[in-house]
Scaffold this active site. Structure first.
Site, mmCIF file in Angstrom:
data_model
loop_
_atom_site.group_PDB
_atom_site.id
_atom_site.type_symbol
_atom_site.label_atom_id
_atom_site.label_comp_id
_atom_site.label_asym_id
_atom_site.label_seq_id
_atom_site.Cartn_x
_atom_site.Cartn_y
_atom_site.Cartn_z
ATOM 1 N N GLU A 270 32.894 9.868 4.729
ATOM 2 C CA GLU A 270 31.464 9.568 4.803
ATOM 3 C C GLU A 270 30.812 9.852 3.469
ATOM 4 O OE1 GLU A 270 29.880 12.110 7.819
ATOM 5 O OE2 GLU A 270 30.987 11.132 9.428
ATOM 6 N N LYS A 272 28.535 11.750 1.076
ATOM 7 C CA LYS A 272 27.986 13.115 1.098
ATOM 8 C C LYS A 272 26.602 13.032 0.475
ATOM 9 C CE LYS A 272 28.801 17.914 -0.025
ATOM 10 N NZ LYS A 272 27.414 18.203 -0.334
ATOM 11 N N ARG A 277 20.233 19.872 5.242
ATOM 12 C CA ARG A 277 20.727 19.663 6.592
ATOM 13 C C ARG A 277 19.609 19.855 7.609
ATOM 14 N NH1 ARG A 277 26.693 21.723 7.618
ATOM 15 N NH2 ARG A 277 27.096 20.814 9.649
ATOM 16 N N ARG A 293 19.750 24.384 7.707
ATOM 17 C CA ARG A 293 21.100 24.946 7.737
ATOM 18 C C ARG A 293 21.051 26.449 7.935
ATOM 19 N NH1 ARG A 293 25.478 23.698 3.252
ATOM 20 N NH2 ARG A 293 26.567 25.660 3.146
ATOM 21 N N GLU A 323 21.615 14.949 7.694
ATOM 22 C CA GLU A 323 21.161 15.309 6.360
ATOM 23 C C GLU A 323 19.905 14.490 6.059
ATOM 24 O OE1 GLU A 323 22.812 17.624 4.585
ATOM 25 O OE2 GLU A 323 22.392 17.262 2.458
ATOM 26 N N PHE A 364 25.204 12.611 11.175
ATOM 27 C CA PHE A 364 26.665 12.594 11.066
ATOM 28 C C PHE A 364 27.425 13.295 12.176
ATOM 29 C CE2 PHE A 364 25.150 15.891 8.063
ATOM 30 C CZ PHE A 364 25.750 17.017 8.613
ATOM 31 N N ARG A 440 34.093 27.735 8.423
ATOM 32 C CA ARG A 440 34.522 26.905 7.304
ATOM 33 C C ARG A 440 36.001 26.602 7.509
ATOM 34 N NH1 ARG A 440 31.688 26.089 2.770
ATOM 35 N NH2 ARG A 440 30.293 27.853 2.971
ATOM 36 N N LYS A 446 34.630 18.663 1.697
ATOM 37 C CA LYS A 446 33.778 17.987 0.719
ATOM 38 C C LYS A 446 34.586 17.673 -0.530
ATOM 39 C CE LYS A 446 31.877 22.407 -0.500
ATOM 40 N NZ LYS A 446 30.726 23.255 -0.577
HETATM 41 P P1 AMP Z 1 27.951 22.004 0.399
HETATM 42 O O1 AMP Z 1 26.482 22.273 0.601
HETATM 43 O O2 AMP Z 1 28.296 21.524 -0.962
HETATM 44 O O3 AMP Z 1 28.809 23.097 0.933
HETATM 45 O O4 AMP Z 1 28.312 20.748 1.326
HETATM 46 C C1 AMP Z 1 28.116 20.753 2.702
HETATM 47 C C2 AMP Z 1 26.773 20.153 3.037
HETATM 48 O O5 AMP Z 1 26.748 18.763 2.748
HETATM 49 C C3 AMP Z 1 26.440 20.176 4.500
HETATM 50 O O6 AMP Z 1 25.917 21.431 4.873
HETATM 51 C C4 AMP Z 1 25.409 19.089 4.647
HETATM 52 O O7 AMP Z 1 24.122 19.625 4.412
HETATM 53 C C5 AMP Z 1 25.720 18.158 3.494
HETATM 54 N N1 AMP Z 1 26.162 16.812 3.889
HETATM 55 C C6 AMP Z 1 25.774 15.681 3.272
HETATM 56 N N2 AMP Z 1 26.351 14.608 3.816
HETATM 57 C C7 AMP Z 1 27.129 15.042 4.834
HETATM 58 C C8 AMP Z 1 27.988 14.398 5.777
HETATM 59 N N3 AMP Z 1 28.168 13.077 5.784
HETATM 60 N N4 AMP Z 1 28.637 15.199 6.667
HETATM 61 C C9 AMP Z 1 28.478 16.535 6.651
HETATM 62 N N5 AMP Z 1 27.680 17.196 5.782
HETATM 63 C C10 AMP Z 1 27.016 16.461 4.883
#
Ligand code: AMP
Length: 585
Positions: A270, A272, A277, A293, A323, A364, A440, A446
Site C-alpha cells: 500500500e 505509505k 493516523r 495514534r 491516515e 487501511f 510491532r 514499512k
Molecule cells: P512510522 O510512523 O514511520 O513508524 O510508520 C507507521 C505509520 O505510517 C502508521 O502509524 C501510520 O500512521 C502511517 N501509515 C501511512 N500509510 C499507511 C498504510 N497504508 N498502512 C498503515 N500505516 C500507514
C-alpha cells in the site's frame, strides 16, 4: 483508603529511578487496595483522574491555584506568589505554607483517596457563571484537610505536574505481580534489583493477558479492577466503541526481499501516506469519535472528517484505522505532514482551519464492525470488508491505494508511483495476519527508501590523474528541476572498474562521453546531457555546493541506463521527497 497511604507511595517512587523497584513498590501497595478504590488509585498513580484518551480537562491554571491556596490557608495571594517565585514549584509552595499553617492550628481530618479523586474530577464538570469560585472552593476544601505532603501532591495532580516516572511496562508488571502472584511466585530482591519467577512461561502468559486487556481498554484502572476479580474477568474484557485501541505498529526493513520474507508472498502493498493516523469510531447511537495514534481524542478538531465518516461509511458501528493526509486545495497534491500538524492541537477557528488545510482520509484497516471484533480475522478479509462499506470520494475519504503482488519489479514501480504522488514509500501487509494492537510484529512493514537509487544524467566529467590520466574518471551528475533544466547534485567516480573485463569501466565511459564534450577548461569538461546512470548513495544531504541544493553522500555508480533518455532522469522533486522521507525514518 487514606490519601496519605498513596502519598507515601509517591514519595517512595520518587526516591528511585529503577523500574523493577518502582514495580515492586506499586505491587506491594496494590495488595491492600480495595475493589472500590482500585480504579481511583491507579489513575492517581498515573497523575490523572481521567483516562488519557478522555478529552475532558480540569481547567485549572496557576492563577486559580494561587487563589485556592490563599482561600485554604488565609495567606495573601501576593505572599504565596512571592514564595512561588522563590521555589519555582507550586506543589512545594503548597507543602510549605500548609506546614506553617498547620503548626499553628493543629487541626486536621483524614483525607480519603475517594474524596480527593471526586473533588478533582468535579473540576472538569463546572461551567458557566461562578465557575472560578466553585473550583476554588473544591480545591480549598481538599487543601484545608490535607497534611503538608498531601497538599503538595494534590496541587501537582491538579496542575498536571506529577512526574513519578511509572511507565506502561512497570504498571502492567505491577498488576501481574499483585494479582497473580500465587500463580507466578515472583520474588524481587532490592539489593540485586532483580526478580525471580517460578516459571517464565507462566509468567509471560499472565503478562500477555494483562497486556491484551490494556491494548483494548487503554486504561490500567479498568485492567487492574478486572485482574483483582480474577483471570476470567480479565479475559472477558472486550473492546468498546468509543474507547481507543492501541494501534498496530510497523517494522522497518531495508530491502524488498526482506519485506517479502517477513510478511510472506504474495503480500498486499500500500502507499505509505505522510499524514497522521486516525482511528475512527462510530457507535450504535451514531456518535463518531476520532483518536490519534497516541489515542488523544481529536473529534472536535476534525469536523470535516466526522462528516465524511458519517456519510461515506456504511454501518451502524465500527472502528477503523486510517491516515489523514493534507493536500493542497488548489492542486489537489498531497502535502507533507508538517503542513497540517497544527490542526491536531487547534482549539479555535476550527471551521476555518479545516477549510484552509483540508485532509483526505486514507482507510487501511478495520478492527470492529456491527458489534463484531475483527482483530483475529485475516487482513485480506478485513480489507475486503472495507472495500464493501466505504464509498470512496477523493479528497474526502478513500481506501489506501493497494495492490497484491509477489513481484519485486511491480513493487519498485509502485514505490516510485507512491513517492511521485507525495507519499513516503510503501507498507507491506501480511495477507493472513490478524490485527495486533499495540504490537510491532511483522504483520505490517514499512519500506521507505531502499530503492532510492537515482537515475541521473551526466552533465560534466573530469580527466583523471596518474594512471587514470587517459580517462574521464569523475562525473558531474544532475537531476531535472521543475523547469526541465539539469541541475547538479554531486560528483560520482566510485563504482567503475579500471579493467574492462571486470564490468563497467572508465574506458567504456570515456568512449561514451568523449564525443559529447561541449567545452573543456583545465581537466574539467562539460558534456552534452545524454548519458543516464543509476546511482546508489548513503544519504541525501542539503548542500549549497550544487545547483540542486542537495548532494549525495558516497555516490556509487551502478550501471548505465541505456533504456532511459535524459528526460526520464529523476526530478528534483523526487529527490526532495526522498530527502524528507529519510529525515523521518
Ligand atoms: P512510522 O510512523 O514511520 O513508524 O510508520 C507507521 C505509520 O505510517 C502508521 O502509524 C501510520 O500512521 C502511517 N501509515 C501511512 N500509510 C499507511 C498504510 N497504508 N498502512 C498503515 N500505516 C500507514
Amino acid at each position: 483508603m487514606d490519601y496519605s497511604k498513596l502519598v507515601d507511595v509517591y514519595e517512595q517512587l520518587n526516591k528511585t529511578t529503577k523500574r523493577l523497584e518502582k514495580t515492586h513498590i506499586i505491587s506491594e501497595f496494590l495488595k491492600d487496595v480495595s475493589l472500590d478504590d482500585i480504579e481511583h488509585v491507579i489513575l492517581l498513580l498515573e497523575g490523572r483522574v481521567f483516562p488519557n484518551y478522555d478529552a475532558r480537562e480540569l481547567g485549572v491554571a496557576s492563577r486559580l491555584m494561587l487563589k485556592s491556596l490563599s482561600t485554604a490557608t488565609g495567606i495573601s495571594i501576593e505572599k504565596i506568589e512571592n514564595e512561588w517565585k522563590k521555589q519555582g514549584d507550586l506543589g512545594l509552595v503548597a507543602e510549605l505554607i500548609v506546614k506553617a499553617k498547620k503548626q499553628s492550628t493543629l487541626h486536621s481530618t483524614k483525607l480519603a483517596v475517594k474524596k480527593v479523586f471526586d473533588n478533582i474530577r468535579k473540576l472538569a464538570e463546572l461551567e458557566g457563571q461562578g465557575t472560578v469560585e466553585r473550583k476554588t472552593q473544591l480545591i480549598a476544601e481538599l487543601l484545608t484537610s490535607a497534611k503538608p505532603l498531601e497538599s503538595k501532591y494534590i496541587v501537582k495532580t491538579i496542575l498536571g505536574e506529577m512526574r513519578i516516572g511509572v511507565g506502561e511496562g512497570a504498571m502492567r508488571d505491577a498488576i501481574v505481580w499483585t494479582f497473580f502472584n500465587d500463580k507466578i511466585g515472583v520474588k524481587y530482591t532490592r539489593e540485586g534489583n532483580d526478580i525471580e519467577v517460578e516459571d517464565r512461561e507462566i509468567y509471560n502468559k499472565y503478562l500477555g493477558a494483562v497486556q491484551s486487556a490494556y491494548d483494548v481498554t487503554n486504561e490500567f484502572a479498568v485492567v487492574a479492577k478486572a485482574a483483582k476479580k480474577g483471570m476470567q474477568s480479565l479475559e472477558n474484557i472486550e473492546m468498546q466503541v468509543g474507547i481507543p485501541i492501541q494501534v498496530m505498529l510497523a517494522l522497518k526493513v531495508d530491502t524488498i526481499q526482506e519485506a517479502f520474507e517477513t510478511v510472506g508472498r504474495p503480500a498486499a502493498i500500500e502507499f505509505k501516506y505522510d499524514g497522521f493516523r486516525i482511528q475512527a469510531h462510530k457507535s450504535d447511537k451514531g456518535h463518531i469519535r476520532l483518536f490519534t495514534r497516541r489515542l488523544e481524542d481529536v473529534t472536535k478538531q476534525f469536523p470535516d472528517v466526522v462528516e465524511f465518516v458519517k456519510k461515506n461509511v456504511k454501518g451502524k458501528s465500527f472502528i477503523f484505522d486510517s491516515e489523514a493526509v493534507g493536500y493542497n486545495k488548489k492542486t489537489g497534491k498531497y502535502l507533507p505532514f508538517q503542513n497540517i500538524s497544527q490542526r491536531i492541537k487547534r482549539k479555535y477557528d476550527i471551521e476555518k482551519i479545516s477549510q484552509d488545510f483540508p485532509v483526505e482520509l486514507n482507510v487501511f484497516d478495520i478492527i470492529y464492525y456491527e458489534g463484531r471484533n475483527l482483530i483475529n480475522e485475516k487482513f485480506e478479509k478485513r480489507r475486503k470488508l472495507l472495500e464493501k462499506i466505504i464509498k470512496q470520494e477523493p479528497m474526502k475519504i478513500v481506501l489506501a491505494k493497494s495492490k497484491i503482488t509477489s513481484d519485486k519489479k511491480e513493487v519498485e514501480k509502485f514505490f516510485k508511483e507512491a513517492v511521485n504522488a507525495g507519499n513516503e514509500g510503501l507498507m507491506f501487509k501480511a495477507l493472513d495476519a490478524p490485527y495486533k494492537p499495540g504490537a510491532r510484529v511483522g504483520y505490517m512493514i514499512k519500506f521507505k527508501s531502499v530503492m532510492e537509487t537515482l537515475d541521473l544524467v551526466i552533465v560534466g566529467a573530469e580527466w583523471g590523474e596518474g594512471k587514470r590520466a587517459k580517462w574521464l574518471s569523475s562525473y558531474a551528475i544532475a537531476c531535472i528541476d521543475e523547469n526541465g533544466n539539469f541541475v547538479e547534485i554531486g560528483k560520482a567516480s566510485t563504482g567503475l572498474k579500471e579493467k574492462e573485463e571486470e564490468g563497467l569501466s572508465f574506458l567504456e565511459m570515456t568512449r561514451l562521453l568523449k564525443p559529447l564534450i561541449i567545452s573543456e577548461k583545465g581537466k574539467e569538461a562539460k558534456v552534452n546531457p545524454k548519458v543516464v546512470i543509476e546511482v546508489e548513495y548513503e544519504e541525501i544531504q542539503k548542500s549549497p555546493t550544487y545547483e540542486s541544493g542537495y548532494a549525495l553522500r558516497f555516490p556509487r555508480i551502478i550501471k548505465i541506463r541505456e533504456d532511459k533518455g535524459p528526460e526520464e532522469a529523476n526530478t528534483l522533486d523526487y529527490v526532495k521527497k526522498l530527502y524528507e522521507g529519510q529525515k523521518k525514518s
